[in-house]
Each structure stands twice: as C-alpha cells, then as structure tokens.
Design an enzyme around this catalytic site. Structure first.
Site, PDB file in Angstrom:
ATOM      1  N   HIS A  94     -81.954 -35.565 -55.406  1.00  0.00           N
ATOM      2  CA  HIS A  94     -82.259 -34.323 -55.880  1.00  0.00           C
ATOM      3  C   HIS A  94     -83.505 -33.850 -56.172  1.00  0.00           C
ATOM      4  CE1 HIS A  94     -79.443 -31.062 -58.193  1.00  0.00           C
ATOM      5  NE2 HIS A  94     -80.524 -30.915 -57.391  1.00  0.00           N
TER       6      HIS A  94
ATOM      7  N   THR B  30     -78.926 -28.401 -50.010  1.00  0.00           N
ATOM      8  CA  THR B  30     -79.682 -28.371 -50.973  1.00  0.00           C
ATOM      9  C   THR B  30     -79.314 -27.675 -52.111  1.00  0.00           C
ATOM     10  OG1 THR B  30     -81.217 -26.858 -49.806  1.00  0.00           O
ATOM     11  CG2 THR B  30     -81.732 -28.974 -49.535  1.00  0.00           C
ATOM     12  N   SER B  31     -77.808 -27.154 -51.980  1.00  0.00           N
ATOM     13  CA  SER B  31     -77.332 -26.378 -53.049  1.00  0.00           C
ATOM     14  C   SER B  31     -76.758 -27.130 -54.087  1.00  0.00           C
ATOM     15  CB  SER B  31     -76.485 -25.154 -52.466  1.00  0.00           C
ATOM     16  OG  SER B  31     -75.947 -24.261 -53.283  1.00  0.00           O
ATOM     17  N   ARG B  32     -75.445 -27.287 -53.875  1.00  0.00           N
ATOM     18  CA  ARG B  32     -74.719 -27.932 -54.888  1.00  0.00           C
ATOM     19  C   ARG B  32     -73.795 -28.653 -53.862  1.00  0.00           C
ATOM     20  NH1 ARG B  32     -78.059 -27.224 -57.561  1.00  0.00           N
ATOM     21  NH2 ARG B  32     -78.199 -26.369 -59.641  1.00  0.00           N
TER      22      ARG B  32
ATOM     23  N   GLU C 286     -74.502 -37.854 -60.209  1.00  0.00           N
ATOM     24  CA  GLU C 286     -75.809 -38.068 -60.165  1.00  0.00           C
ATOM     25  C   GLU C 286     -76.565 -38.791 -61.462  1.00  0.00           C
ATOM     26  OE1 GLU C 286     -78.078 -34.446 -59.411  1.00  0.00           O
ATOM     27  OE2 GLU C 286     -77.048 -34.122 -57.230  1.00  0.00           O
TER      28      GLU C 286
ATOM     29  N   GLY D 122     -79.750 -15.885 -50.527  1.00  0.00           N
ATOM     30  CA  GLY D 122     -80.526 -15.283 -51.643  1.00  0.00           C
ATOM     31  C   GLY D 122     -82.105 -15.744 -51.486  1.00  0.00           C
TER      32      GLY D 122
ATOM     33  N   ILE E 125     -83.811 -18.346 -52.041  1.00  0.00           N
ATOM     34  CA  ILE E 125     -84.125 -19.766 -51.308  1.00  0.00           C
ATOM     35  C   ILE E 125     -83.556 -19.680 -49.560  1.00  0.00           C
ATOM     36  CG2 ILE E 125     -83.426 -22.147 -51.010  1.00  0.00           C
ATOM     37  CD1 ILE E 125     -82.960 -22.193 -54.329  1.00  0.00           C
TER      38      ILE E 125
END
Length: 320
Positions: A287, A237-239, A268, A156, A158
C-alpha cells in the site's frame, strides 16, 4: 494552560515526526507517535484512552461507533486525506468528536499504478532477481503497451491521470463506471466502453480506480475475471474489496489471466501466511500508493494546522 495529549497512530515508517512542524504545538499539545499497528480495541483503548486528539493514517485503524464509545476523552480525530470510509462520522458527531482531514494529492497513486503496469508487462521483478542472483540473462518476453488497450474501471481524478499516461504510451484507452458519460470519458482522452463486460473482454490491461461502496464491493469476481483475456493483466490500486480476492487467487493459479498487480489488501499489513504473498504472476506492494514525501508533508503538516485551528475554536477541513 492545560496540555492536551495527541496520539499519531500507525506511523509504520517512523517519519511523522519529521514531516510535520509539531514544534508549533509546544506547551499546548503533548504529541506521541505510535509505529506499531494495534488491531485489538482493548489494547488500542489502553494506549490512546487518555488522548484528546488522535491522528490516523488513511484506513489503517478504523474508528467504528464502538470505539468512539470507549474513548470519552477524544475530542478531535484527524485523518490523512479528505475521505475515510473507516470512520463512523455519525458516531463521531454523537460523541462530540470533531473529524478533520488534511491535504492529499492524486498524483502519487496514479504514478504507482504505472509502476505496477510496467513491472508486470516487462517482468521487472523476475529479471532483477535473476540479475542479482546470477540467474538466466533474459528469461521473460515482455508485453507491449503501444497499440494495446488499457481498460479503466473508474475515471475520477486518479483514473483520468492514468488515462493520459496510457495515451502518451500510444495505448487505446477505454473506461467504464456506472455513471460515466461519453463526454466525461472524452475529456480524459478515453472512450466509453459499452459495458463493464465489453471493457474486460477487450482490454490488455485493466486498472481499477473506483471508490469502494456497496455498489463496487466485489465488482470484479470470478465471472468478470473469466471474461478477461488470458494474456491480460489486472491492476488494483484502489481498494482490495472491489476485486473478489478468492476469485483473484484462483484466476492466478489457473491462468485465467496473465498476471495481476495490487497495492491494496483486505487486511493490512498483509498476514505472513496470506496466499497472495506466493501467488503466481502476482506483483504486490505494501500500500505505497500515497506514500511519498510530498504527500506525507501534506498529511502531517495538515494535521498540525488542523490542531491549531481546532485550538483556536475554528476547525478547518471538517468531515461529516
């Protein structure tokens, strides 16, 4: 004129006040900033139950149906960015709550992805720790980027930015997702991998850039990690939930892969006793993907704009 109350949640760094022009709301909205993360609903309701407006940062504090039911005064919920999977939009509508988003940039998380890739590849943390503590001069042998394969799970906004940087480093960039086409991959300077398995088996660096959904939850599990090369690195770095965290811990502990970097975690802030904090060959960040001055200006100035528009009777950037 009645003064409304607004609570800005999870202002961890105590910067929200300075990043938005809150003075524009003077005499109309009483704004308070909460830097302490509150997980228990009882405590959260006690803290913000008198607020008609709440501003949340990403998915730090979820808003499920049960929470909307306990906040009868809430009328406007603002999230940073234009997507927040932790807000039950149906419940918000059922309780008469307008949900709005703010501007957000895709550049910061793409940039942080490269901080993790380069940090892992060149042993940056280890070498810096040694230099500062009087340790050995040169103790790691870096992994090359040029001529190596970068495999992207997701292409996408990113992922496409990460792909272009990989090409600039002289990497062979490949990508895969369930709906990705060869034409779309080519537009981003990548080739479409034959399958997820082929991507994992052939890549020296694998970076995750998928939206978390029922299709992607646990997409990278023990079987997928075992397919990766022992010299390969995984970056997320997504989920966090896209990668099975127990499998990742085992992969690091048993050396299935050379290392992993992550900016996202299932809980988190990350609990102090979480085993990832001490996992071997793991580079973790709290994050920070979206945490930049420009992005925060967009978030909090956007929140002020959202409140002004709502007060004028014409909400903007509505979600749901």
């Amino acid at each position: 004129m009645t003064t409304l109350r607004c609570a800005v949640l999870d202002d961890f760094q105590d910067v929200a006040r300075e990043r938005g022009d809150w003075a524009r709301l003077a005499n109309r909205v009483d704004v308070r900033f909460l830097s302490r993360h509150i997980t228990a609903h009882d405590e959260l309701v006690e803290e913000i139950g008198d607020s008609e407006i709440v501003v949340v940062m990403r998915e730090r504090t979820p808003f499920p149906a049960e929470l909307f039911a306990r906040l009868p005064k809430l009328r406007l919920l603002i999230t940073s960015g234009l997507r927040n999977a932790s807000i039950d939009l149906g419940a918000a509508a059922a309780h008469g709550v307008t949900v709005c988003g703010t501007p957000s940039s895709s550049e910061p998380p793409a940039e942080l992805t490269w901080a993790l890739i380069l940090g892992l590849a060149r042993g940056v943390v280890t070498e810096n720790d040694n230099l500062r503590s009087g340790g050995p001069w040169q103790s790691t042998l870096g992994a090359d980027l040029h001529g190596r394969r970068l495999g992207l799970l997701g292409l996408g906004k990113i992922g496409a930015r990460v792909a272009r940087v990989g090409a600039a480093f002289g990497m062979d960039v490949a990508a895969w997702s369930q709906n990705l086409t060869a034409e779309r991959a080519e537009e981003a300077g990548a080739t479409l991998a034959a399958s997820k398995e082929e991507l994992l088996e052939s890549s020296d660096f694998v970076s995750v850039h998928l939206v978390l959904s029922e299709r992607t939850r646990g997409l990278v599990g023990a079987g997928e990690l075992r397919r990766m090369r022992r010299t390969a690195y995984l970056v997320n770095t997504s989920r966090a939930a896209i990668v099975d965290q127990d499998a990742l811990l085992r992969a690091l502990g048993e050396g299935w892969i050379a290392g992993a970097g992550s900016d996202v975690f299932e809980t988190e802030p990350l609990p102090l006793d979480d085993p990832l904090r001490t996992a071997p060959n793991f580079l973790g960040l709290p994050h920070l993907g979206y945490v930049t001055r420009r992005n925060y200006d967009g978030y909090f100035q956007g929140a002020v704009e959202d409140i002004e528009a709502y007060l004028s009777g014409s909400p903007i950037r509505t979600l749901g």
